[in-house]
Design a protein around this motif. Structure first.
Motif, PDB file in Angstrom:
ATOM      1  N   UNK A 158       0.866  -0.988   0.077  1.00 37.58           N
ATOM      2  CA  UNK A 158      -0.059  -0.058  -0.066  1.00 37.58           C
ATOM      3  C   UNK A 158       0.927   1.198  -0.162  1.00 37.58           C
ATOM      4  N   UNK A 159       0.426   2.190  -0.255  1.00 34.16           N
ATOM      5  CA  UNK A 159       1.141   3.594  -0.207  1.00 34.16           C
ATOM      6  C   UNK A 159       2.280   3.614  -1.582  1.00 34.16           C
ATOM      7  N   UNK A 160       3.245   3.745  -1.489  1.00 40.28           N
ATOM      8  CA  UNK A 160       4.299   3.853  -2.441  1.00 40.28           C
ATOM      9  C   UNK A 160       4.687   2.837  -3.304  1.00 40.28           C
ATOM     10  N   UNK A 161       4.463   1.570  -2.774  1.00 44.17           N
ATOM     11  CA  UNK A 161       4.675   0.352  -3.486  1.00 44.17           C
ATOM     12  C   UNK A 161       3.617  -0.730  -3.348  1.00 44.17           C
ATOM     13  N   UNK A 162       3.075  -0.902  -4.429  1.00 51.31           N
ATOM     14  CA  UNK A 162       2.057  -1.950  -4.557  1.00 51.31           C
ATOM     15  C   UNK A 162       2.388  -3.161  -5.592  1.00 51.31           C
ATOM     16  N   UNK A 217       5.070   4.994  -6.362  1.00 47.92           N
ATOM     17  CA  UNK A 217       4.520   6.461  -6.159  1.00 47.92           C
ATOM     18  C   UNK A 217       5.510   7.083  -5.726  1.00 47.92           C
ATOM     19  N   UNK A 218       5.902   8.369  -6.078  1.00 49.16           N
ATOM     20  CA  UNK A 218       6.614   9.233  -5.345  1.00 49.16           C
ATOM     21  C   UNK A 218       6.191  10.814  -5.417  1.00 49.16           C
ATOM     22  N   UNK A 219       6.785  11.638  -4.778  1.00 51.24           N
ATOM     23  CA  UNK A 219       6.566  13.193  -5.062  1.00 51.24           C
ATOM     24  C   UNK A 219       6.822  13.334  -6.446  1.00 51.24           C
ATOM     25  N   UNK A 220       7.852  12.727  -7.200  1.00 46.16           N
ATOM     26  CA  UNK A 220       8.253  13.116  -8.545  1.00 46.16           C
ATOM     27  C   UNK A 220       7.152  12.355  -9.542  1.00 46.16           C
TER      28      UNK A 220
END
Length: 162
Positions: free
Chosen positions: A68-72, A89-92
């Protein structure tokens, strides 16, 4: 001894259900960092993109959706091929990467042979380091250090001239 398990492979950056582009990548596992896997991929920028996450997450993601979150990560079939999808997912920005399941599974199997699940802490040498630290501290009179107040208050300071 620290060993490295690497695998070069081609991922696909999924742009839409109909369109993806190939992305050269390298999977890396270091026995000196036994809980983590590293993925480096090139997306046409000057510097490669590095991602690090738990090996356990990738192992589980080969079999069922997880994270969950940054890595799925989750397994699926695309045009009859077994693949692993990784949503990062990242801020970039966000990316959806598709990896061939057989190649990822074979690489993961090599990492699991190098450091079997449950034996990761042995690779870190925490017990040996702690034993060495305690042995050194014992020889240096560390018991005296533990008993002293590291921040004596004004009240505990001996009176001058007493």
């Amino acid at each position: 001894m620290n060993a490295v398990v690497e695998r070069e492979l081609e991922l696909k950056l999924v742009l839409s259900p109909e369109r993806s582009i190939p992305v050269p990548a390298r999977l890396t596992y270091r026995t000196g960092d036994p809980y983590a896997v590293h993925i480096i991929f090139h997306i046409g920028s000057d510097t490669p993109v590095h991602w690090t996450f738990a090996r356990e997450l990738l192992v589980e993601g080969v079999f069922r959706p997880c994270g969950h979150g940054d890595v799925r990560i989750w397994p699926t079939k695309v045009e009859g091929r077994s693949v692993i999808l990784m949503a990062l997912s990242s801020p970039d920005g966000d990316a959806l990467l598709e990896a061939p399941a057989a190649q990822v599974s074979a690489w993961l199997e090599r990492t699991l042979r190098a450091v079997p699940p449950g034996s990761e802490t042995e690779q870190l040498g925490i017990d040996d380091g702690l034993a060495e630290l305690l042995a050194t501290a014992g020889r240096a009179g560390a018991d005296d250090l533990w008993l002293r107040d590291p921040w004596p208050s004004d009240e505990s300071r001996p009176e001058e001239g007493a």
